[in-house]
Design a protein around this motif. Sequence first.
Motif, short mmCIF file in Angstrom:
data_model
loop_
_atom_site.label_atom_id
_atom_site.label_comp_id
_atom_site.label_asym_id
_atom_site.label_seq_id
_atom_site.Cartn_x
_atom_site.Cartn_y
_atom_site.Cartn_z
N ASN A 1 -5.90 55.79 6.22
CA ASN A 1 -6.30 56.47 5.01
C ASN A 1 -7.43 57.48 5.31
OD1 ASN A 1 -7.18 57.25 2.53
ND2 ASN A 1 -7.40 55.19 1.70
N LEU B 1 -15.11 58.25 4.65
CA LEU B 1 -16.21 57.40 4.17
C LEU B 1 -16.92 56.72 5.33
CD1 LEU B 1 -14.80 55.61 0.98
CD2 LEU B 1 -16.63 57.31 1.10
N PRO C 1 -15.69 46.82 0.57
CA PRO C 1 -16.14 46.76 -0.82
C PRO C 1 -15.67 48.01 -1.56
CG PRO C 1 -17.99 46.62 0.71
CD PRO C 1 -16.80 47.10 1.48
N VAL C 2 -15.44 47.88 -2.85
CA VAL C 2 -14.99 49.02 -3.63
C VAL C 2 -16.15 49.96 -3.90
CG1 VAL C 2 -13.91 49.69 -5.77
CG2 VAL C 2 -13.27 47.57 -4.67
N ASP C 3 -17.31 49.35 -4.10
CA ASP C 3 -18.47 50.15 -4.44
C ASP C 3 -19.00 50.90 -3.22
OD1 ASP C 3 -20.66 50.53 -6.61
OD2 ASP C 3 -21.72 50.14 -4.72
N LEU C 4 -19.26 52.19 -3.40
CA LEU C 4 -19.67 53.02 -2.28
C LEU C 4 -20.92 52.49 -1.60
CD1 LEU C 4 -19.30 55.72 -0.67
CD2 LEU C 4 -21.02 56.65 -2.20
N HIS D 1 -2.64 44.74 -5.80
CA HIS D 1 -3.16 44.87 -4.45
C HIS D 1 -3.13 46.32 -4.00
CE1 HIS D 1 -3.62 43.75 -0.19
NE2 HIS D 1 -4.27 42.73 -0.73
N SER E 1 -13.32 55.84 -6.85
CA SER E 1 -14.67 55.41 -7.17
C SER E 1 -15.64 55.75 -6.03
CB SER E 1 -14.69 53.92 -7.52
OG SER E 1 -14.85 53.15 -6.37
N SER E 2 -15.20 55.61 -4.78
CA SER E 2 -16.10 55.88 -3.67
C SER E 2 -16.52 57.34 -3.63
CB SER E 2 -15.43 55.52 -2.35
OG SER E 2 -15.19 54.15 -2.29
N PHE E 3 -15.51 58.24 -3.79
CA PHE E 3 -15.87 59.65 -3.67
C PHE E 3 -16.60 60.15 -4.91
CE2 PHE E 3 -13.12 59.30 -0.06
CZ PHE E 3 -13.80 60.05 0.88
N ARG F 1 -10.19 52.70 -4.96
CA ARG F 1 -11.39 52.68 -4.14
C ARG F 1 -11.77 54.11 -3.73
NH1 ARG F 1 -12.62 51.25 0.62
NH2 ARG F 1 -10.51 51.61 1.36
N MET F 2 -10.74 54.91 -3.47
CA MET F 2 -10.99 56.30 -3.12
C MET F 2 -11.66 57.03 -4.28
SD MET F 2 -10.09 56.93 -0.05
CE MET F 2 -10.74 55.32 0.34
N THR G 1 -8.86 46.09 3.13
CA THR G 1 -8.98 45.82 1.70
C THR G 1 -8.46 44.43 1.35
OG1 THR G 1 -6.90 46.99 1.52
CG2 THR G 1 -8.86 48.15 0.75
N GLY H 1 -9.28 59.14 3.44
CA GLY H 1 -10.46 58.92 2.62
C GLY H 1 -11.37 57.89 3.25
N ASP H 2 -10.78 56.82 3.75
CA ASP H 2 -11.57 55.77 4.38
C ASP H 2 -12.20 56.25 5.68
OD1 ASP H 2 -11.80 53.37 2.91
OD2 ASP H 2 -9.64 53.05 3.12
N GLN I 1 -11.10 48.61 -11.86
CA GLN I 1 -11.23 47.65 -10.77
C GLN I 1 -11.25 46.22 -11.30
OE1 GLN I 1 -11.17 48.02 -7.59
NE2 GLN I 1 -11.56 45.85 -7.21
N ARG J 1 -24.03 60.91 -5.37
CA ARG J 1 -25.11 60.68 -4.41
C ARG J 1 -25.57 61.99 -3.77
NH1 ARG J 1 -25.80 55.77 -1.27
NH2 ARG J 1 -26.78 56.28 0.72
N GLN K 1 -18.73 58.33 -6.40
CA GLN K 1 -20.09 57.89 -6.12
C GLN K 1 -20.76 58.77 -5.06
OE1 GLN K 1 -18.90 53.60 -5.73
NE2 GLN K 1 -21.01 53.31 -6.40
N LEU K 2 -19.95 59.15 -4.06
CA LEU K 2 -20.49 60.01 -3.01
C LEU K 2 -20.90 61.37 -3.57
CD1 LEU K 2 -20.95 59.67 0.03
CD2 LEU K 2 -18.77 60.84 0.42
N GLN L 1 -5.53 48.89 -5.61
CA GLN L 1 -6.93 48.86 -5.20
C GLN L 1 -7.27 50.07 -4.32
OE1 GLN L 1 -9.05 46.18 -5.85
NE2 GLN L 1 -7.92 44.28 -5.61
N GLU L 2 -6.33 50.39 -3.43
CA GLU L 2 -6.59 51.40 -2.41
C GLU L 2 -6.96 52.76 -3.02
OE1 GLU L 2 -6.69 50.43 0.70
OE2 GLU L 2 -7.26 52.43 1.37
#
Lengths: 154, 536
Positions: A18, A24, A122-125, B320, B330-332, B327-328, A100, A20-21, B363, B338, B334-335, B323-324
Amino acid sequence: MPSEWSARPIEILLVEDNPGDVRLTEEALKEGKVINHLAVARDGEEAMAILRRQGRHAGAVRPDIILLDLNLPKKDGREVLEEIKHDKSLAIIPVVVLTTSQDEQDVLKSYKLHANCYITKPVDLNQFLSVVKSIEEFWFSVVVLPKKEESPRP
Amino acid sequence: MVLPSKNDLSSWFGFLSECAAVFVFLMGCAVLSGWVFDIGLLKFDSPNMVRMKANAAFSFILSGASLLLAGRERGTPWSRRISRGLALLVALLGFLTMCEFLFGWELGIDQLLAREAPGAVKTSSPGRMAPNAALNFVLIGISLLLLSARRGDRIVSALGLAAFSISLFALMGYAYAAEALHGSASYTHIALYTALTFLLLSAGVLFALRGRGWMSVFTSDGPGGVMARRLLPAVIVVPIALGWARLQGQRIGLYGTEFGLGLMVTTSIVILAVVAWRSAQALNRAEAVRKEAAEALARRTEELARSNAELEKFAYVASHDLQEPLRMVSSFAQLLARRFQGKLGLEGDEYVGFVTDGASRMQRLINDLLAYSRVGTRGGTFEPTDCSLVLRRTLDNLGIAIRESGADIQSDPLPVLTADRSQLVQLFQNLIGNAVKFRGGERPRIHVSARRNGIEWMFAVKDNGIGIDPKYFDRIFTIFQRLHGRAEYPGTGIGLAICKKIVERHGGRIWVESQPGKGSAFFFTIPAKGGNGDAQ
């Protein structure tokens, strides 16, 4: 920080499909204090090719640590883990499973295949960043890793 | 009287029994009044024919009345008592008459009701009924006694059949004009219409069982019942009719004994074989239909199980794999926040805030969906589980919420059940957690209790919280159903849906009793022997 780290960057192999991962993880490592060099494999086969320096990866550097996702295209992360740990020359490289999956079966199977640790993304950044940071701290500062040995090609 | 529908065999039998009882009763009345008022017609007087004696007629009246009362599905204690009294009298009268025959006593009962002139046709002692009639009354009296006491259905069947056979035997004597069959030469003979009345009476007794005792074969829905109902009438009628026909033919000189016998045997074999063959065909047809239905049912069950499993797998995989990408997002987001906080302008910051908030809510929903699907797919094994330990564990898990709310939680002694331990903890945790969460103004008081209710235990979790409007009782157990705004009470609305699924996996039920402002009581049952044990 031990002086030898400043001399040579830590070699990390991230096996992750991925983008994105990957991004990150890069960001998280960028914020860390350890100088590192990140190589990325997009699937299990590429990961094995890099580790065995096959084909276009002939010049690849042997990693100090492997961050491995379990759900990968072509060759599954579990198979990659199994191959690494069955390969005498590769078995000593610490493998951190970073995935995950919270499935208990996955956790159990990974440790049975001699994963060195299992971490759920974790889901949270912020939590993700701190997890990568703690991987960095633990494996690159606390733990003593084996000296690099140049293994013969398989 | 309305005829009951024919497929309801039991009430059909009851109806037949009542008809027989009424007929027997009326026959008895007619003959007895014939004796008392000396009306020849009512006694069925005819030259050279034996008559039904007054005592027999009287016994028929008693038997008919007793059968009518005993055969009733919903008799009062009094009607039962009267029925028993009448039956006892019938048996006694029969027994005494038999004693007269056996020991040569003269009890003076024969001429009690009506006098018969000496020298009546085929009568050993004036007014005395035939010995086989006396025996029949003893058998029928006892069977009626048992019938009204609702006991010994099999004995009733046996006695009824014996009486039926004796009556049939006597009747055959008339049909084939053989005297030895309806009476011994030196004793009184049984009258033709007496034998007929006996036949009806004993059939009435058998029918009064309404398919209990040996009669259950006839009322059964199974193939045996079908066969019995098809074959028995033929088995009774064919030999009688053929025997009679054979005798007639022989008497008018069509053939001799040997030829007649051969003819009769052959004919009865052919007829019975045809009947048996037809019955077998009917059975085969019924069996084919049944088999087809069973196969269809098995197919449906299999389909249902498969679609159920697929659904659960789908929920698991979906949550399941969802989630993937989430996560992208919410993470980005947040990024983004930030790295570019304050550089996007107020609106930009607000939008990013909505993205992260929405992603984290999704989530939670996905996690709950996962937890919900895991109840079925990832259930543990069923093992003996002490519910008081489960409760203690639950209270530990809820420690913070309980301390913060100052909840007072009491419990009765709880049983040990065969159950999935961790799911029981989850069940208690959701119910008690809800009781704490939906508290009213005052300090939460929660009471947990359990009591044995037959084969299952019924648990109750009662609180003094805000309560629930009865119109929502069903809805609260569906997934993601919420009755309050997120700002009032947080949560996704999964808790009770999970509770329901856990209870149902254990083979129980869950429901609620409540009124707004007056607290709620959640009840659930769990079989004492453990659920279906479908642990996978």
